[in-house]
Design an enzyme around this catalytic site. Structure first.
Site, short mmCIF file in Angstrom:
data_model
loop_
_atom_site.label_atom_id
_atom_site.label_comp_id
_atom_site.label_asym_id
_atom_site.label_seq_id
_atom_site.Cartn_x
_atom_site.Cartn_y
_atom_site.Cartn_z
N THR A 4 -3.01 22.53 2.06
CA THR A 4 -1.66 23.07 2.00
C THR A 4 -1.45 23.94 3.21
OG1 THR A 4 -1.94 23.18 -0.38
CG2 THR A 4 -0.07 24.35 0.53
N ARG A 30 -6.87 6.37 13.39
CA ARG A 30 -6.93 5.79 12.05
C ARG A 30 -6.59 6.90 11.08
NH1 ARG A 30 -11.54 4.92 8.12
NH2 ARG A 30 -10.68 3.43 6.62
N LEU A 54 -9.07 21.93 1.00
CA LEU A 54 -10.11 21.29 0.20
C LEU A 54 -10.55 20.03 0.94
CD1 LEU A 54 -11.80 20.72 -2.36
CD2 LEU A 54 -9.76 19.74 -3.41
N THR A 55 -11.54 20.23 1.81
CA THR A 55 -12.08 19.11 2.57
C THR A 55 -13.25 18.56 1.77
OG1 THR A 55 -11.43 20.12 4.64
CG2 THR A 55 -13.16 18.47 4.76
N LYS A 58 -0.04 -0.74 13.66
CA LYS A 58 -1.33 -1.13 14.25
C LYS A 58 -1.34 -0.69 15.71
CE LYS A 58 -2.51 -4.47 10.98
NZ LYS A 58 -3.85 -4.56 10.47
N HIS A 85 0.82 -1.22 0.00
CA HIS A 85 0.00 0.00 0.00
C HIS A 85 0.86 1.28 0.00
CE1 HIS A 85 -3.06 -2.85 0.64
NE2 HIS A 85 -3.12 -2.84 1.95
P1 NDP Z 1 0.71 18.84 12.47
O1 NDP Z 1 1.71 19.91 12.30
O2 NDP Z 1 -0.04 18.72 13.73
O3 NDP Z 1 1.40 17.45 12.19
C1 NDP Z 1 2.30 17.33 11.16
C2 NDP Z 1 2.96 15.99 11.18
O4 NDP Z 1 3.76 15.85 12.31
C3 NDP Z 1 2.06 14.80 11.19
O5 NDP Z 1 2.51 13.95 10.15
C4 NDP Z 1 2.26 14.13 12.53
O6 NDP Z 1 2.33 12.76 12.41
C5 NDP Z 1 3.61 14.57 12.90
N1 NDP Z 1 3.76 14.68 14.34
C6 NDP Z 1 2.81 14.87 15.27
N2 NDP Z 1 3.37 14.89 16.51
C7 NDP Z 1 4.69 14.74 16.32
C8 NDP Z 1 5.80 14.70 17.18
N3 NDP Z 1 5.64 14.81 18.51
N4 NDP Z 1 7.02 14.53 16.65
C9 NDP Z 1 7.18 14.43 15.34
N5 NDP Z 1 6.16 14.44 14.46
C10 NDP Z 1 4.94 14.60 14.94
O7 NDP Z 1 -0.27 19.07 11.25
P2 NDP Z 1 -1.36 18.22 10.54
O8 NDP Z 1 -1.21 18.43 9.11
O9 NDP Z 1 -1.29 16.81 10.99
O10 NDP Z 1 -2.72 18.90 11.00
C11 NDP Z 1 -3.23 18.81 12.32
C12 NDP Z 1 -4.65 18.28 12.32
O11 NDP Z 1 -5.50 19.12 11.56
C13 NDP Z 1 -4.71 16.91 11.68
O12 NDP Z 1 -5.58 16.11 12.44
C14 NDP Z 1 -5.28 17.19 10.32
O13 NDP Z 1 -5.98 16.12 9.77
C15 NDP Z 1 -6.20 18.36 10.62
N6 NDP Z 1 -6.44 19.13 9.39
C16 NDP Z 1 -7.45 18.73 8.63
C17 NDP Z 1 -7.75 19.39 7.48
C18 NDP Z 1 -8.87 18.90 6.67
O14 NDP Z 1 -9.44 17.86 6.97
N7 NDP Z 1 -9.24 19.58 5.64
C19 NDP Z 1 -7.01 20.57 7.04
C20 NDP Z 1 -5.92 20.88 7.88
C21 NDP Z 1 -5.65 20.17 9.03
P3 NDP Z 1 1.60 11.66 13.34
O15 NDP Z 1 0.66 11.07 12.41
O16 NDP Z 1 2.68 10.80 13.76
O17 NDP Z 1 0.92 12.27 14.52
C1 BG6 Z 2 -5.01 -4.78 4.35
C2 BG6 Z 2 -4.13 -5.25 5.48
O1 BG6 Z 2 -4.33 -4.93 3.13
O2 BG6 Z 2 -5.32 -3.40 4.55
C3 BG6 Z 2 -4.83 -5.05 6.82
O3 BG6 Z 2 -3.86 -6.62 5.30
C4 BG6 Z 2 -5.29 -3.61 6.97
O4 BG6 Z 2 -3.96 -5.39 7.90
C5 BG6 Z 2 -6.07 -3.17 5.73
O5 BG6 Z 2 -6.09 -3.53 8.12
C6 BG6 Z 2 -6.39 -1.69 5.79
O6 BG6 Z 2 -7.27 -1.35 4.77
P1 BG6 Z 2 -8.17 -0.03 4.88
O7 BG6 Z 2 -8.82 0.06 3.55
O8 BG6 Z 2 -9.14 -0.28 6.00
O9 BG6 Z 2 -7.24 1.08 5.19
#
Ligand code: NDP
Ligand code: BG6
Length: 528
Positions: free
Chosen positions: A415, A378, A435-436, A373, A276
């Site tokens: 962005t 999610r 763009l949500t 996991k 994936h």
């Molecule tokens: P952030 O700056 O919060 O996060 C940026 C990245 O940093 C993510 O990949 C995150 O990964 C990682 N991160 C978080 N904590 C740490 C850490 N302690 N050390 C190092 N890396 C870290 O910005 P996001 O872009 O993630 O935005 C924040 C929230 O706002 C999100 O939930 C996002 O989905 C939401 N959002 C939604 C939008 C929409 O739906 N249209 C638009 C803009 C923002 P990790 O996954 O590991 O936490």
């Molecule tokens: C499958 C993996 O290919 O993708 C699973 O075998 C995983 O472990 C799944 O849970 C995730 O798929 P999705 O579409 O729910 O993100």
């Protein structure tokens, strides 16, 4: 005209209409999808679910066929035949799968007509007599001897050999076309995958084989090509001069849920990263294909993979979740507490790995793949982090731009950018262009990945399926490290159920240049 050439222009019709609701899609779609040419060889289609009694068939394949049927997207004269060892009836199949159909009481009549198109044959996977009986049954359906046949292999890899051989020897249509859909895992390493590929390609031509990676059927994964190649704004920036790192993330908030026995044989690298995440990486890194023809696209993906050196141990962090003693329910159970997992297993449930694409566009840019996991949320996303603004005049207040393609849940493209703080200020502030999908395309029903992909097989479009040379390259990149981990019994780091994974993963990302500021705050406009 060849199958691909005749079908792909029509696939754009599917894409054009996905913004319509299910009911709006009905009627217009079938005519746009299929032309007389598609039915030249045969009018009737038979979809054969091998492994019809299993989990995948029940939860995904039958529900998908039902959605396509109820939307009027299947060719009109389509029959569905289940095959498995268990002695079942169509009624049994209906009982076990119908709860996944999301059908309403209004669908009662349609459901009956769907199941009237179903039948079931019981037999052994290694027994040619069973496949002869299956073939006899296929022939006995109306126009069955002249039908196009689609075989979906929803069976464990241990029976692929027998099943593909028996289909070829006894069940092929001699008048219509034959297509075989194969589910991952495609082998366990380069050698086993090559063996399987050699076996299958001795039986079928590449244009008959559809290797599913269901991430290629997801809305936002398919959107990567459109965002990149249908816009002028991204193209000039999409390279090592402007992009500091690319992060590809897959997170799931649950553990093995008692299915650890299966997972333990594979681990997270084989389960998610090698397929994936790598597929998403190819779509981010590839050059513009000559056209949207399947092989033009897949040629470019293979070229990317050929530029990726094997993954090495210094570029990976592995984790295995442990129970959270104060967590609720399953969260208290660590991976090793799952009774189906072998004691003391070193199988990783989390991995962060850095790959490099050694070509002119990407040399030196880390592609950071993270998957796991039992994490805190999610989420699947692609994140491009841009380099610092050179010649800063804002005294270090500028944060790096990021382009995020959020695959799931809540599909979005955003962005992260600096803007003037509104009002009587002149200093920059973090904000976003957003763009949500849920806001921009209200009431849109995005099709499930399997719906798109199964429909592609009916239409003969292989663009979103994995070609054998892609597979070979993918295994070349990961096999040496997988063997090393197994041979040297390298222990993954523990991380708590519900956490973000081992802290060492963030350190590795930081070391290759990803910068996390922790200052960005998104305000969801729906909650204002
Ligand atoms: P952030 O700056 O919060 O996060 C940026 C990245 O940093 C993510 O990949 C995150 O990964 C990682 N991160 C978080 N904590 C740490 C850490 N302690 N050390 C190092 N890396 C870290 O910005 P996001 O872009 O993630 O935005 C924040 C929230 O706002 C999100 O939930 C996002 O989905 C939401 N959002 C939604 C939008 C929409 O739906 N249209 C638009 C803009 C923002 P990790 O996954 O590991 O936490
Ligand atoms: C499958 C993996 O290919 O993708 C699973 O075998 C995983 O472990 C799944 O849970 C995730 O798929 P999705 O579409 O729910 O993100």
């Amino acid at each position: 005209m060849g199958i691909r050439a005749s079908v792909e222009p029509k696939m754009s019709a599917v894409q054009e209409h996905v913004h319509l609701s299910r009911s709006e899609v009905c009627g217009i779609m079938r005519e746009e999808l299929y032309s007389e040419e598609d039915f030249q060889q045969a009018q009737t289609h038979i979809f054969i679910v091998i492994g019809a009694s299993g989990d995948l068939a029940k939860k995904k394949i039958y529900p998908t066929l039902w959605w396509l049927y109820s939307d009027g997207l299947l060719p009109e004269d389509t029959y569905i035949v289940g095959f498995a060892r268990s002695k079942l009836s169509v009624q049994d199949i209906r009982k076990q799968s119908e709860s996944y159909f999301k059908a309403t009481t209004n669908d009662a009549e349609k459901l009956d007509s769907f199941f009237k198109r179903n039948s079931y044959v019981s037999g052994q996977y290694s027994d040619d007599a069973s496949f002869k009986a299956l073939n006899q049954h296929l022939q006995s359906l109306p126009n069955g001897s002249k039908a196009n046949r689609l075989f979906y292999l929803a069976v464990p890899p241990s029976v692929y050999h027998d099943v593909t051989r028996n289909i070829k020897l006894t069940c092929m249509s001699t008048v219509g076309w034959n297509r075989v859909i194969v589910e991952k895992p495609f082998g366990k390493d380069l050698e086993s995958s090559n063996k399987l590929s050699e076996h299958i390609s001795a039986l079928y031509q590449e244009n008959q084989i559809y290797r599913i990676d269901h991430y290629l059927g997801k809305e936002m994964v398919q959107n990567l090509m459109v965002l990149r190649f249908a816009n002028r704004i991204f193209g000039p920036l999409w390279n090592r001069d402007h992009i500091a790192s690319v992060v590809l993330t897959f997170k799931e908030p649950f553990g093995t849920q008692g299915r650890g026995g299966y997972f333990d044989e594979f681990g997270i690298i084989r389960d998610v990263m090698q397929n994936h995440l790598l597929q998403m990486m190819c779509l981010v890194a590839m050059e513009k294909p000559v056209s949207t023809n399947s092989d033009d696209v897949r040629d470019e993906k293979v070229k990317v993979l050929k530029c990726v050196p094997e993954l090495t141990l210094d570029n990976i962090v592995l984790g295995q979740y442990v129970g959270d003693s104060v967590g609720k329910g399953e969260a208290q159970m660590g991976y090793l507490d799952d009774p189906t997992v072998p004691k003391g297993s070193h199988t990783p449930t989390f991995a962060t790995a850095i790959l490099y694409v050694q070509n002119e566009r990407w040399d030196g840019v880390p592609f950071i793949m993270r998957c796991g996991k039992a994490l805190n949320e999610r989420k699947a996303e692609v994140r491009l982090q841009f380099r610092d603004v050179p010649g800063d005049i804002f005294q270090g207040q500028c944060k790096r731009n990021e382009l995020v393609i959020r695959v799931q849940p809540d599909e979005a493209v955003y962005t992260k950018m600096m803007t003037k703080k509104p009002g009587m200020f002149f200093n920059p502030e973090e904000s976003e262009l957003d763009l949500t999908y849920g806001n921009r395309y209200k009431d849109v029903k995005l099709p499930d990945a399997y719906e798109r992909l199964i429909l592609d097989v009916f239409c003969g479009s292989q663009m979103h399926f994995v070609r054998s040379d892609e597979l070979k390259e993918a295994w070349r990149i990961f096999t040496p490290i997988l063997h090393k981990l197994e041979k040297e019994k390298i222990k993954p780091l523990p991380y708590k159920y519900g956490s973000r994974g081992p802290a060492e993963s963030d350190v590795l990302m930081q070391n290759v240049g990803f910068r996390y500021e922790g200052t960005y705050k998104w305000v969801n406009p729906n909650k204002l």
